[in-house]
Write a protein that holds these residues in place. Structure first.
Motif, PDB file in Angstrom:
ATOM      1  N   UNK A  10      41.466  49.363  56.608  1.00 36.64           N
ATOM      2  CA  UNK A  10      42.374  49.887  57.715  1.00 36.64           C
ATOM      3  C   UNK A  10      43.665  49.781  57.623  1.00 36.64           C
ATOM      4  N   UNK A  11      44.781  50.025  58.012  1.00 31.19           N
ATOM      5  CA  UNK A  11      46.068  49.440  57.822  1.00 31.19           C
ATOM      6  C   UNK A  11      46.781  49.580  59.321  1.00 31.19           C
ATOM      7  N   UNK A  12      46.807  49.192  60.213  1.00 27.56           N
ATOM      8  CA  UNK A  12      46.587  48.800  62.034  1.00 27.56           C
ATOM      9  C   UNK A  12      47.867  49.237  61.809  1.00 27.56           C
ATOM     10  N   UNK A  13      48.843  48.228  61.246  1.00 29.02           N
ATOM     11  CA  UNK A  13      50.060  47.468  61.348  1.00 29.02           C
ATOM     12  C   UNK A  13      51.517  48.068  60.591  1.00 29.02           C
ATOM     13  N   UNK A  14      51.170  49.426  59.557  1.00 31.47           N
ATOM     14  CA  UNK A  14      51.591  49.889  59.772  1.00 31.47           C
ATOM     15  C   UNK A  14      52.131  50.968  60.648  1.00 31.47           C
ATOM     16  N   UNK A  15      53.622  51.509  61.123  1.00 30.53           N
ATOM     17  CA  UNK A  15      53.810  52.499  61.804  1.00 30.53           C
ATOM     18  C   UNK A  15      53.246  53.678  61.542  1.00 30.53           C
ATOM     19  N   UNK A  16      52.250  54.339  61.611  1.00 32.15           N
ATOM     20  CA  UNK A  16      51.864  55.542  61.200  1.00 32.15           C
ATOM     21  C   UNK A  16      52.505  56.784  61.843  1.00 32.15           C
ATOM     22  N   UNK A  17      53.483  57.855  60.951  1.00 33.67           N
ATOM     23  CA  UNK A  17      53.477  59.042  61.663  1.00 33.67           C
ATOM     24  C   UNK A  17      52.496  59.466  62.694  1.00 33.67           C
ATOM     25  N   UNK A  18      53.142  60.241  63.839  1.00 39.24           N
ATOM     26  CA  UNK A  18      51.639  60.411  64.879  1.00 39.24           C
ATOM     27  C   UNK A  18      51.966  62.231  65.526  1.00 39.24           C
ATOM     28  N   UNK A  19      51.139  62.718  65.522  1.00 34.61           N
ATOM     29  CA  UNK A  19      51.357  64.007  65.444  1.00 34.61           C
ATOM     30  C   UNK A  19      51.497  64.501  67.362  1.00 34.61           C
ATOM     31  N   UNK A  20      52.345  65.814  67.182  1.00 33.60           N
ATOM     32  CA  UNK A  20      53.309  65.959  68.597  1.00 33.60           C
ATOM     33  C   UNK A  20      52.704  67.172  69.474  1.00 33.60           C
ATOM     34  N   UNK A  21      52.213  66.425  70.274  1.00 32.67           N
ATOM     35  CA  UNK A  21      51.559  68.226  71.522  1.00 32.67           C
ATOM     36  C   UNK A  21      52.695  68.811  71.876  1.00 32.67           C
ATOM     37  N   UNK A  22      51.588  70.005  71.547  1.00 36.42           N
ATOM     38  CA  UNK A  22      52.978  71.609  71.382  1.00 36.42           C
ATOM     39  C   UNK A  22      52.902  71.820  72.690  1.00 36.42           C
TER      40      UNK A  22
END
Length: 324
Positions: A98-110
């Motif tokens: 697990x790497x919570x410090x990485x700013x991961x891409x997020x999804x967009x609600x339609x």
């Protein structure tokens, strides 16, 4: 600024909030950062409203301010990746990293998509321009390249308008656009997003997908994926390729047993999605992950399972599900 002017500002600019959020999401790759940047955009616009002379449309003016705010927000920030963009695939039995410090891409609600009206072409264009694969590809561009590509190819601005918005010459816009297009073509798969209306086979596929997950039937699950399907799950670095590896990953790494998960359908980035709830100690079901699916014909070819539980609020999903 007087109360009447403030009220006028609110009435005139409110209709653009959703499309500004989508624009900021394309730039930033995060629905949470996009929400913050839209707030900053409206604050900047309100402060400058008395100087707005109407030389461009209000919509263009707001998008120009939003683009500037996004470019400021992207200073000294790393791109937002998915696990498959950071390293080779893993064995399903490997320990999860697990790497919570990485700013991961997020999804967009339609539900926050801009309103394309009833034009089918506009609907398809909107869905393509928020597709996860496209947002991932944008992350390979510099902030200014990203802005140029979005303003020119998504919003169809003139090169001169883009030049003014990003603070470069028109010649520089044209050069940056060509380089950006080339990089995006290299980083993304060919267009192939599923149409808004699912085929009968795809509806049956999704029904079987829900049944297999809720029963944790890994044999049935394996049959639903393409042979080269990808499964990834930020904030974990682990990702796997292949139907058999995906089913084994679920078998070995998912903490739920048969009957311990409930899937609630939703949609994200113009794609089918499921909010997954896990049975808790009291028997009720609590948020676990948000899965965004890419379909290829009558099979699943890509799943990103997001473990950021803040997304359940962004997607306006229930905080819990009762045990049936």
């Amino acid at each position: 600024m007087s109360a009447s002017v403030t009220e006028e500002f609110g009435q005139l600019t409110a209709p653009f909030r959703r499309e500004l959020l989508v624009h900021c999401y394309r730039m930033l790759g995060s629905v949470h950062d996009a929400e913050d940047t839209v707030q900053e955009t409206y604050l900047r616009a309100w402060r400058a409203f008395d100087k707005f002379e109407g030389r461009s449309s209000l919509r263009t003016w707001l998008h120009r301010i939003a683009t500037t705010a996004c470019l400021s927000a992207l200073q000294n920030r790393n791109r937002r990746p998915l696990p498959s963009g950071l390293g080779s695939s893993c064995d399903p039995g490997d320990a999860l990293v697990e790497r919570p410090e990485i700013p991961w891409l997020e999804p967009l609600p339609d539900t926050v998509d801009g309103d394309p009206g009833t034009d089918p072409g506009a609907v398809v264009e909107l869905r393509e321009s928020t597709r996860l694969a496209f947002i991932v590809a944008l992350q390979h561009l510099s902030p200014r390249q990203r802005a140029v590509l979005i303003l020119r190819d998504v919003l169809s601005w003139k090169a001169s308008e883009v030049a003014e918005a990003v603070g470069v010459s028109t010649a520089a816009v044209n050069s940056m656009l060509q380089r950006a297009r080339t990089q995006v073509r290299r980083a993304t798969s060919p267009p192939g997003i599923a149409p808004a209306a699912l085929s009968v086979q795809q509806r049956q596929l999704l029904d079987r997908y829900v049944e297999a997950f809720e029963a944790k039937d890994v044999a049935a699950l394996q049959e639903l994926f393409t042979s080269d399907a990808v499964w990834e799950m930020p904030p974990f670095l682990n990702w796997v390729r292949g139907a058999s590896r995906i089913s084994r990953l679920v078998d070995l790494q998912c903490p739920a047993g048969p009957g311990d998960m409930r899937l609630l359908p939703t949609s994200a980035n113009g794609q089918r999605a499921f909010a997954v709830y896990l049975r808790g100690a009291g028997g009720g079901f609590h948020p676990f992950q948000l899965q965004v699916l890419e379909l290829r014909g009558p099979a699943v070819e890509h799943v990103v399972a997001f473990f950021d539980l803040r997304l359940f609020e962004s997607f306006r999903l229930p905080e819990a599900l009762r045990a049936s």
